[in-house]
Design a protein around this motif. Sequence first.
Motif, PDB file in Angstrom:
ATOM      1  N   ALA A  32       0.839  -1.191   0.000  1.00  0.00           N
ATOM      2  CA  ALA A  32       0.000   0.000   0.000  1.00  0.00           C
ATOM      3  C   ALA A  32       0.875   1.241   0.000  1.00  0.00           C
ATOM      4  O   ALA A  32       1.623   1.488   0.954  1.00  0.00           O
ATOM      5  CB  ALA A  32      -0.918   0.002   1.224  1.00  0.00           C
ATOM      6  N   GLY A  33       0.785   2.032  -1.066  1.00  0.00           N
ATOM      7  CA  GLY A  33       1.684   3.168  -1.220  1.00  0.00           C
ATOM      8  C   GLY A  33       1.009   4.521  -1.130  1.00  0.00           C
ATOM      9  O   GLY A  33      -0.123   4.709  -1.582  1.00  0.00           O
ATOM     10  N   SER A  34       1.717   5.452  -0.552  1.00  0.00           N
ATOM     11  CA  SER A  34       1.282   6.849  -0.508  1.00  0.00           C
ATOM     12  C   SER A  34       2.527   7.722  -0.347  1.00  0.00           C
ATOM     13  O   SER A  34       3.610   7.220  -0.049  1.00  0.00           O
ATOM     14  CB  SER A  34       0.315   7.102   0.648  1.00  0.00           C
ATOM     15  OG  SER A  34       0.991   7.000   1.897  1.00  0.00           O
ATOM     16  N   ARG A  35       2.354   9.001  -0.540  1.00  0.00           N
ATOM     17  CA  ARG A  35       3.503   9.893  -0.378  1.00  0.00           C
ATOM     18  C   ARG A  35       3.922   9.997   1.085  1.00  0.00           C
ATOM     19  O   ARG A  35       5.106  10.082   1.406  1.00  0.00           O
ATOM     20  CB  ARG A  35       3.185  11.279  -0.945  1.00  0.00           C
ATOM     21  CG  ARG A  35       4.401  12.208  -0.935  1.00  0.00           C
ATOM     22  CD  ARG A  35       4.232  13.367  -1.868  1.00  0.00           C
ATOM     23  NE  ARG A  35       3.212  14.296  -1.430  1.00  0.00           N
ATOM     24  CZ  ARG A  35       2.990  15.486  -2.005  1.00  0.00           C
ATOM     25  NH1 ARG A  35       3.708  15.846  -3.057  1.00  0.00           N
ATOM     26  NH2 ARG A  35       2.048  16.266  -1.568  1.00  0.00           N
ATOM     27  N   THR A  49       6.378   4.112   0.366  1.00  0.00           N
ATOM     28  CA  THR A  49       6.221   5.516   0.003  1.00  0.00           C
ATOM     29  C   THR A  49       6.636   5.740  -1.447  1.00  0.00           C
ATOM     30  O   THR A  49       7.512   5.054  -1.973  1.00  0.00           O
ATOM     31  CB  THR A  49       7.066   6.429   0.915  1.00  0.00           C
ATOM     32  OG1 THR A  49       8.440   6.061   0.806  1.00  0.00           O
ATOM     33  CG2 THR A  49       6.614   6.316   2.365  1.00  0.00           C
ATOM     34  N   PHE A  50       5.981   6.688  -2.077  1.00  0.00           N
ATOM     35  CA  PHE A  50       6.344   7.103  -3.432  1.00  0.00           C
ATOM     36  C   PHE A  50       5.790   8.506  -3.640  1.00  0.00           C
ATOM     37  O   PHE A  50       4.865   8.942  -2.954  1.00  0.00           O
ATOM     38  CB  PHE A  50       5.771   6.141  -4.484  1.00  0.00           C
ATOM     39  CG  PHE A  50       4.299   6.358  -4.759  1.00  0.00           C
ATOM     40  CD1 PHE A  50       3.884   7.045  -5.892  1.00  0.00           C
ATOM     41  CD2 PHE A  50       3.336   5.891  -3.871  1.00  0.00           C
ATOM     42  CE1 PHE A  50       2.536   7.251  -6.147  1.00  0.00           C
ATOM     43  CE2 PHE A  50       1.983   6.092  -4.115  1.00  0.00           C
ATOM     44  CZ  PHE A  50       1.584   6.781  -5.259  1.00  0.00           C
ATOM     45  N   ALA A  59      10.459   4.075  -9.074  1.00  0.00           N
ATOM     46  CA  ALA A  59      11.368   2.980  -9.407  1.00  0.00           C
ATOM     47  C   ALA A  59      11.900   2.296  -8.151  1.00  0.00           C
ATOM     48  O   ALA A  59      11.985   1.061  -8.087  1.00  0.00           O
ATOM     49  CB  ALA A  59      12.526   3.509 -10.251  1.00  0.00           C
ATOM     50  N   ALA A  60      12.248   3.091  -7.145  1.00  0.00           N
ATOM     51  CA  ALA A  60      12.776   2.533  -5.900  1.00  0.00           C
ATOM     52  C   ALA A  60      11.712   1.729  -5.155  1.00  0.00           C
ATOM     53  O   ALA A  60      12.012   0.695  -4.541  1.00  0.00           O
ATOM     54  CB  ALA A  60      13.304   3.653  -5.010  1.00  0.00           C
ATOM     55  N   ALA A  61      10.465   2.188  -5.222  1.00  0.00           N
ATOM     56  CA  ALA A  61       9.384   1.509  -4.501  1.00  0.00           C
ATOM     57  C   ALA A  61       9.098   0.132  -5.073  1.00  0.00           C
ATOM     58  O   ALA A  61       8.822  -0.819  -4.329  1.00  0.00           O
ATOM     59  CB  ALA A  61       8.119   2.365  -4.535  1.00  0.00           C
ATOM     60  N   VAL A  62       9.160  -0.015  -6.396  1.00  0.00           N
ATOM     61  CA  VAL A  62       8.773  -1.284  -7.014  1.00  0.00           C
ATOM     62  C   VAL A  62       9.945  -2.251  -7.193  1.00  0.00           C
ATOM     63  O   VAL A  62       9.719  -3.438  -7.449  1.00  0.00           O
ATOM     64  CB  VAL A  62       8.085  -1.050  -8.376  1.00  0.00           C
ATOM     65  CG1 VAL A  62       6.942  -0.046  -8.233  1.00  0.00           C
ATOM     66  CG2 VAL A  62       9.055  -0.588  -9.443  1.00  0.00           C
TER      67      VAL A  62
END
Length: 238
Positions: A32-35, A49-50, A59-62
Motif C-alpha cells: 500500500a503506497g502513498s507519499r 512511500t512514493f 522505481a525505488a518503490a517497485v
Amino acid sequence: MTFTKAAIFGASGGIGGAMTSALAERGTDVHAGSRSGSVPSHERITPFTFDLEDEASIAAAVAPWKDDPPDLVVVASGVLTLPDGTGPERSFKHLDGDVMAAVLRLNAIGPALIAKHVLPLLSRDRPAMFAALSARVGSIGDNRIGGWHSYRASKAALNMLIRNFAIEMARTHKRASVVGLHPGTVDTTLSQPFQKNLPEGQLSARTEAADHLLGVLEGLGPDDSGKVFDWKGDKIEP
C-alpha cells in the motif's frame, strides 16, 4: 481472477484506502503506497512511500517486487481540485497553462510512469492486471456538456495510455490485462466540493465503491485489456 498479492498506489486516498482494506480482508497481501506512508493498518498490508511526481521514488518503490511481483496493481491516485483550491474550469476562458500542466502531470503522466516501472515486472506465465482509476468525463464520445477542460483532457490522455499499454503488453504478456476504471461519484475528499446537487442515490460510500470495483476487476481478463469500465462493469466508450 482471484488476487493473491496486490499493490495500490494512492492507498491514503478514499477509494485507494478502501480498496486496500477490502483486499486485505479478503486475504490478499497488499503493498500500500502513498507519499506520506500513511495507509490502512492490517497484518496483510505492507506500506511503502512514493511521490507521483518523482520517477526515481516510483522505481525505488517497485524494485523489491522484481522476484515476487503482485498480480494486481491499481493506480488510485489523482486530482480534481489542486491543493491551492483551484478546481475544474467551467469555461475555456478560465484556462491556465500551469494548472493544466499540474493536472496532466498528476492524472496522466504519474500513472504512466508507474506503468513504466511496474508492467515489466508482471508475470508472463500467470494472469496479472494493471488498473488505473479513470473517469466517465474522460470519454470524448460521452461528452455532452463540456467544461472541466484540464480534468477531462487528463483522463482522456490516461485512457489512451491504457490502450497503448494494453497493445504493447499483449506482445509479451499474453495473460496480462491493462484496464481503466470509472468508480462513479464516491464520497471522498476529491468529490466533496461537487456533491451538493447530486441526485439522490448517485453518491457511493467508499467501501461500497471498493467492493464494486474489485468485483469488476475479478471478472475481467486479457480480452478486456485496453478498455475502460464503470463500477457496474459496463464498458465506457472512448
